[in-house]
Design a protein around this motif. Structure first.
Motif, short mmCIF file in Angstrom:
data_model
loop_
_atom_site.label_atom_id
_atom_site.label_comp_id
_atom_site.label_asym_id
_atom_site.label_seq_id
_atom_site.Cartn_x
_atom_site.Cartn_y
_atom_site.Cartn_z
N LEU A 97 0.83 -1.20 0.00
CA LEU A 97 0.00 0.00 0.00
C LEU A 97 0.87 1.26 0.00
N ASP A 98 0.31 2.36 -0.46
CA ASP A 98 1.02 3.63 -0.35
C ASP A 98 1.29 3.94 1.12
N ALA A 99 2.37 4.66 1.36
CA ALA A 99 2.82 4.87 2.73
C ALA A 99 1.73 5.50 3.60
N ALA A 100 1.08 6.54 3.11
CA ALA A 100 0.08 7.24 3.93
C ALA A 100 -1.06 6.30 4.32
N ASP A 101 -1.53 5.50 3.36
CA ASP A 101 -2.60 4.54 3.66
C ASP A 101 -2.11 3.47 4.61
N ALA A 102 -0.90 2.98 4.40
CA ALA A 102 -0.37 1.91 5.23
C ALA A 102 -0.24 2.35 6.69
N VAL A 103 0.17 3.59 6.91
CA VAL A 103 0.32 4.10 8.29
C VAL A 103 -1.03 4.10 8.99
N VAL A 104 -2.03 4.66 8.35
CA VAL A 104 -3.35 4.77 8.98
C VAL A 104 -3.96 3.39 9.20
N LEU A 105 -3.89 2.53 8.18
CA LEU A 105 -4.54 1.23 8.27
C LEU A 105 -3.82 0.29 9.24
N SER A 106 -2.49 0.35 9.30
CA SER A 106 -1.76 -0.46 10.27
C SER A 106 -2.15 -0.09 11.69
N ARG A 107 -2.23 1.20 11.93
CA ARG A 107 -2.60 1.66 13.27
C ARG A 107 -4.01 1.18 13.63
N ASP A 108 -4.93 1.29 12.68
CA ASP A 108 -6.30 0.86 12.96
C ASP A 108 -6.38 -0.65 13.17
N ALA A 109 -5.63 -1.41 12.34
CA ALA A 109 -5.62 -2.87 12.50
C ALA A 109 -5.06 -3.25 13.87
N ASN A 110 -4.01 -2.59 14.31
CA ASN A 110 -3.42 -2.92 15.60
C ASN A 110 -4.34 -2.55 16.76
N ASP A 111 -5.04 -1.43 16.63
CA ASP A 111 -6.01 -1.07 17.66
C ASP A 111 -7.13 -2.11 17.71
N GLN A 112 -7.59 -2.54 16.53
CA GLN A 112 -8.70 -3.50 16.48
C GLN A 112 -8.30 -4.84 17.08
#
Length: 328
Positions: A76-91
């Motif tokens: 994924l593009d860096a900006a998307d990967a940062v946001v989505l990784s954080r959300d996945a880890n929170d979930q």
């Protein structure tokens, strides 16, 4: 026979990351996503509640260490990967908090942004996640690239094991070596039949040859599928260590820095070979849920291959408790 079971390669799906991966243009999309749609796999991946717990109970698995199904956030593009990784880890941290006696989890990292990946690993460890699962390549950048050295520093300092999971080979490699058999055989050969495992084994081998484990001697790696072929080729690979001038041989890295898990491949021949190269205190149980589905009887038959009860208990759960700090 049973001493409790901890499965350490058990996958789940994060809706936002999955949606983003599928929205990539065809030349960037990971074709192995098709395997996540086979049969009821997608449904099983999405279930981190009652259905999963019932499947665990049927197998006799006490604890699953959850990890995002491939390709994770990589590609994924860096900006998307940062946001989505954080959300996945929170979930997934919330999933663990809701059933702490049944789940632990690996972090997902935005490797497209190496600095953000190191920061997210530190944050994820603070959430209680017990390690990280990643793949050997993000775009054209391999994980032995020097720009990831901060990530290895953080993983070593925090005692966070790094699971190197297989990923599909680059499209240029697939065009040359994994094509011409037909659409489905091509995909099979590039993924679970062969290519996945060469990719993961090569990623680990490059980390060793690049000196990452010399600079970070306490860093611990995990390889699935009985070592992603490296245990079968360790003696030959030692020549690479001599050529690269590393401090230790490939065999020594495998014995001192690498943990091996079965990934649901409950084959006694694989076990016997693993024990000829490494020691029982480096082997870990897993089912590769939901891609492999061994029954409780299958698992019991395999556990019976361990002659020593202590070795059996270590493989079933003791080694995982020690590596990941699982205490309850």
């Amino acid at each position: 026979m049973r001493d409790g079971l901890i499965g350490i390669e058990e996958h789940w799906i994060h809706e936002g990351t999955d949606r983003a991966q599928r929205a990539l243009p065809p030349d960037r999309r990971d074709d192995s996503l098709l395997l996540n749609d086979h049969g009821d796999v997608a449904q099983q991946l999405a279930d981190t509640g009652g259905g999963r717990l019932a499947a665990m109970d049927a197998q006799g698995v006490d604890v699953q260490v959850l990890s995002l199904a491939p390709p994770g956030a990589q590609g994924l593009d860096a900006a998307d990967a940062v946001v989505l990784s954080r959300d996945a880890n929170d979930q997934v941290a919330a999933t663990v908090a809701a059933s702490p006696g049944r789940f632990r989890a690996f972090a997902t990292l935005p490797l497209a942004d190496p600095r953000a990946a190191a920061v997210e690993l530190e944050r994820a460890a603070g959430l209680g996640l017990v390690g990280v699962m990643l793949h050997g390549r993000t775009g054209d950048v391999l994980i032995d690239d020097p720009r990831y050295d901060e990530l290895w520093t953080v993983a070593e300092r925090l005692g966070q094991p790094v699971f190197i999971h297989p990923q599909i080979p680059p499209r240029t490699v697939r065009d040359v070596s994994y094509s011409g058999l037909g659409d489905l055989p091509d995909l099979a050969m590039a993924t679970f039949a062969w290519g996945w495992h060469l990719e993961a084994g090569t990623a680990a081998l490059r980390l060793m040859a690049r000196g990452v484990l010399d600079r970070h001697p306490a860093l611990q790696l995990v390889l699935g599928h009985w070592g992603e072929l490296l245990l079968f080729w360790h003696d030959r690979a030692d020549g690479l260590a001599r050529a690269a001038g590393t401090e230790r041989s490939i065999t020594e890295y495998l014995r001192e820095n690498v943990w091996i898990t079965a990934s649901g491949m409950l084959d006694p021949a694989m076990l016997r070979h693993a024990l000829s190269v490494t020691s029982p205190d480096r082997l870990l149980f897993s089912t590769d849920h939901p891609f492999q589905r061994p029954s409780a009887a299958d698992i019991d038959r395999f556990l019976a291959e361990f002659v020593d009860p202590g070795d059996r208990a270590a493989f079933a759960s003791g080694n995982a408790r020690r590596l990941f700090g699982i205490t309850d």
